[in-house]
Design an enzyme around this catalytic site. Structure first.
Site, PDB file in Angstrom:
ATOM      1  N   HIS A  89       0.748  -1.122  -0.016  1.00  0.00           N
ATOM      2  CA  HIS A  89      -0.049   0.023   0.040  1.00  0.00           C
ATOM      3  C   HIS A  89       0.849   1.346   0.251  1.00  0.00           C
ATOM      4  O   HIS A  89       2.186   1.278   0.383  1.00  0.00           O
ATOM      5  CB  HIS A  89      -0.946  -0.044   1.394  1.00  0.00           C
ATOM      6  CG  HIS A  89      -0.360   0.246   2.378  1.00  0.00           C
ATOM      7  ND1 HIS A  89      -0.204   1.285   3.178  1.00  0.00           N
ATOM      8  CD2 HIS A  89      -0.109  -0.874   3.503  1.00  0.00           C
ATOM      9  CE1 HIS A  89       0.544   1.102   4.424  1.00  0.00           C
ATOM     10  NE2 HIS A  89       0.550   0.044   4.606  1.00  0.00           N
ATOM     11  N   ASP A  91      -0.556   4.548   0.699  1.00  0.00           N
ATOM     12  CA  ASP A  91      -0.902   5.531   1.633  1.00  0.00           C
ATOM     13  C   ASP A  91      -0.195   5.320   2.946  1.00  0.00           C
ATOM     14  O   ASP A  91       0.470   4.187   3.418  1.00  0.00           O
ATOM     15  CB  ASP A  91      -2.245   5.446   2.003  1.00  0.00           C
ATOM     16  CG  ASP A  91      -2.728   4.308   2.690  1.00  0.00           C
ATOM     17  OD1 ASP A  91      -2.501   3.209   2.038  1.00  0.00           O
ATOM     18  OD2 ASP A  91      -3.513   4.301   3.701  1.00  0.00           O
ATOM     19  N   ASP A 122       6.558   1.191   6.425  1.00  0.00           N
ATOM     20  CA  ASP A 122       5.188   0.966   6.537  1.00  0.00           C
ATOM     21  C   ASP A 122       4.409   1.986   5.106  1.00  0.00           C
ATOM     22  O   ASP A 122       4.045   3.100   5.608  1.00  0.00           O
ATOM     23  CB  ASP A 122       4.472   0.849   7.910  1.00  0.00           C
ATOM     24  CG  ASP A 122       2.995   0.631   7.659  1.00  0.00           C
ATOM     25  OD1 ASP A 122       2.643  -0.018   6.727  1.00  0.00           O
ATOM     26  OD2 ASP A 122       2.255   0.905   8.648  1.00  0.00           O
ATOM     27  N   GLU A 153      -5.184   1.890   3.209  1.00  0.00           N
ATOM     28  CA  GLU A 153      -5.059   0.825   4.156  1.00  0.00           C
ATOM     29  C   GLU A 153      -5.092   1.342   5.430  1.00  0.00           C
ATOM     30  O   GLU A 153      -5.672   0.835   6.408  1.00  0.00           O
ATOM     31  CB  GLU A 153      -3.729  -0.094   3.830  1.00  0.00           C
ATOM     32  CG  GLU A 153      -3.682  -1.323   4.507  1.00  0.00           C
ATOM     33  CD  GLU A 153      -3.286  -0.904   5.971  1.00  0.00           C
ATOM     34  OE1 GLU A 153      -3.343  -1.988   6.822  1.00  0.00           O
ATOM     35  OE2 GLU A 153      -2.489  -0.062   6.200  1.00  0.00           O
ATOM     36  N   GLU A 154      -4.275   2.651   5.570  1.00  0.00           N
ATOM     37  CA  GLU A 154      -4.083   3.168   6.826  1.00  0.00           C
ATOM     38  C   GLU A 154      -5.340   3.861   7.519  1.00  0.00           C
ATOM     39  O   GLU A 154      -5.486   3.871   8.918  1.00  0.00           O
ATOM     40  CB  GLU A 154      -3.000   4.143   6.863  1.00  0.00           C
ATOM     41  CG  GLU A 154      -1.607   3.432   6.682  1.00  0.00           C
ATOM     42  CD  GLU A 154      -1.022   2.440   7.606  1.00  0.00           C
ATOM     43  OE1 GLU A 154      -1.887   2.249   8.499  1.00  0.00           O
ATOM     44  OE2 GLU A 154       0.241   2.167   7.295  1.00  0.00           O
ATOM     45  N   HIS A 420       3.878   3.764  12.155  1.00  0.00           N
ATOM     46  CA  HIS A 420       2.811   4.692  12.950  1.00  0.00           C
ATOM     47  C   HIS A 420       3.309   5.699  13.981  1.00  0.00           C
ATOM     48  O   HIS A 420       2.460   6.285  14.363  1.00  0.00           O
ATOM     49  CB  HIS A 420       1.911   3.775  13.672  1.00  0.00           C
ATOM     50  CG  HIS A 420       0.999   2.967  12.360  1.00  0.00           C
ATOM     51  ND1 HIS A 420      -0.230   2.253  12.788  1.00  0.00           N
ATOM     52  CD2 HIS A 420       1.451   2.589  11.354  1.00  0.00           C
ATOM     53  CE1 HIS A 420      -0.539   1.465  11.786  1.00  0.00           C
ATOM     54  NE2 HIS A 420       0.372   1.633  11.063  1.00  0.00           N
TER      55      HIS A 420
END
Length: 450
Positions: A89, A91, A122, A153-154, A420
């Site tokens: 992903h 995003d 990520d 996705e996030e 994150h």
């Protein structure tokens, strides 16, 4: 041939760094309240152009039901060869506290041998891993390839999950490489085989028709915030902090690779002198048992609060659900527990915010055999199995849509990446080694699956 492939990948690493530098510079946060949606579109187009140049065909942007764009492409298989889906992903999470970053979040910065920036691990690091593997193989790819890069996705808005259900033939493959996880540690080749599910609720406590003066009524007047705190406290054992939700099994044992407690304390940033919650090993608590977290509370803020008894308060509660436990049954148990534990007749209402099922991969097929061979050749040690405490709802959609396909979760992430969080980073050797693993896997799987 392996040494030639390793040398080719090593030669490609400066290009990988340049690619990741360009990708990280695009603030592709899929939340229009924080960042312009054009940035996600720019990242999607970058991915489409890069994978077209890497040899995929018909690479395009497909709008999904949540408004995000998935990048899709393919390469037909040679006669009789299997097909592998490559997932990633583009995003990313917002940077959160800019002041907590030691370097600008959207500028790739090398420091102490690691590459820092939002998305370096990520999941833009995994995009670059795919690119490097495909470039190293060139025209010598003995399997069919299907490719998808997700765009939301996030945010967890489910656009790709819905798109898969609407277009199942687009993603049909024999093996699905979901590259959004990583290794247990740098240099430890790992596949993630379990994911915890999710049950989120919002609980509201009401005790008064409205706020009243704490001097005139405080004491006998029931305090909604205090009642909420008391209610939330019933979700944990007062001594160990382990979940104690009525009707929910809270014991379980993890059989894969462990997680050293000291390393966990470092990785999680646990303050000196603060004890961990729960019982059993860290791995048991992370990957084999439920975990309850109070994510937020709505109540009067300290600054500006009045001398009044709160009449209402609410909290967002998250329950992580291990494999073997039904997410809906866990949500019902949590709801029932909160309702029945209402202190002193306080009115408690519980609203479901969302659920997601846990996931467990079957590891006895030819794809896992090929992966084990590739991991051992690159890392010099047996393939390790890891659990993950987070949820990837797409895995359950893929498992339900393609029940005969093998699903492998792997990638460049490891605990030091701090995904994150501020100061996210990736170890470039993991990009190099995992690109090598992927290239070897595609070769080995072509033979193993016949």
């Amino acid at each position: 041939m392996t040494s030639e492939l390793a040398a080719r990948i090593a030669e490609l690493m400066p290009r990988a760094k340049a690619d990741l530098t360009e990708l990280v510079a695009i603030p592709s946060v899929a939340d229009p309240r924080q960042y312009p949606p054009e940035e996600c579109h720019r990242a999607a187009q970058w991915v489409a152009d890069a994978f077209t140049a890497a040899g995929l065909r018909d690479v395009r942007l497909a709008e999904t039901p949540d408004g995000s764009h998935a990048v899709l492409g393919h390469r037909p298989p040679p006669p009789g060869a299997p097909t592998v889906l490559l997932y990633c992903h583009y995003d990313v999470q917002p940077p959160l506290d800019d002041a907590a970053w030691k370097t600008p979040p959207f500028t790739l910065t090398e420091r102490d041998g690691r590459w820092y920036g939002r998305g370096t691990a990520d999941c833009k690091g995994n995009i670059v891993m795919h690119l490097t593997a495909l470039r190293a193989l060139g025209d010598d790819i003995p399997v069919g390839i299907k490719f998808v890069a997700e765009g939301s996705e996030e945010q967890g808005t489910g656009g790709l999950e819905q798109y898969v259900a609407q277009h199942p033939d687009t993603f049909l493959a024999d093996a699905l490489l979901v590259c959004d996880t990583g290794n247990a540690a740098v240099g430890v080749g790992t596949a993630t085989t379990t994911l915890r599910g999710l049950a989120n609720v919002v609980v509201t406590v009401d005790t008064l028709a409205g706020e009243v003066h704490s001097g005139m009524f405080g004491g006998p007047a029931p305090d909604a915030l205090a009642a909420l705190i008391q209610l939330l406290a019933t979700l944990r054992d007062p001594e160990t902090g382990a979940p104690v939700i009525k009707g929910l099994a809270c014991e379980g044992t993890w059989e894969g690779v462990g997680y050293d407690e000291g390393q966990f304390r470092t990785d999680a940033g646990v303050l000196d002198g603060v004890r961990l919650t729960g019982t059993g090993t860290v791995a048991d608590r992370l990957w084999a048992r439920p975990a309850v977290t109070v994510l937020g509370i709505d109540c009067p803020p300290v600054v500006g609060s009045a001398a009044a008894v709160p009449a209402t308060a609410r909290a967002r509660v998250s329950l992580r659900v291990p494999p073997g436990t039904d997410a809906d049954a866990a949500r019902e148990a949590l709801t029932r527990h909160l309702t029945e534990a209402a202190p002193r007749g306080a009115r408690v209402t519980v609203e479901t915010e969302g659920t997601g099922s846990p996931f467990r991969a079957a590891t006895d097929g030819p794809a896992y055999a090929a992966l084990a061979e590739a991991m051992h050749r690159v890392y010099g040690k047996p393939l390790a199995f890891l659990g993950q405490g987070g949820s990837i709802p797409l895995c359950n959609v893929l498992a339900g849509t393609y029940p005969h396909a093998e699903i492998i979760l792997m990638g460049v992430e490891e605990p030091r990446c701090l995904i994150h969080a501020p100061n996210e980073s990736v170890d470039p050797t993991e990009i190099e080694h995992m690109a090598h693993v992927e290239a070897l896997f595609l070769r080995a799987y072509a033979s193993a699956a016949r």
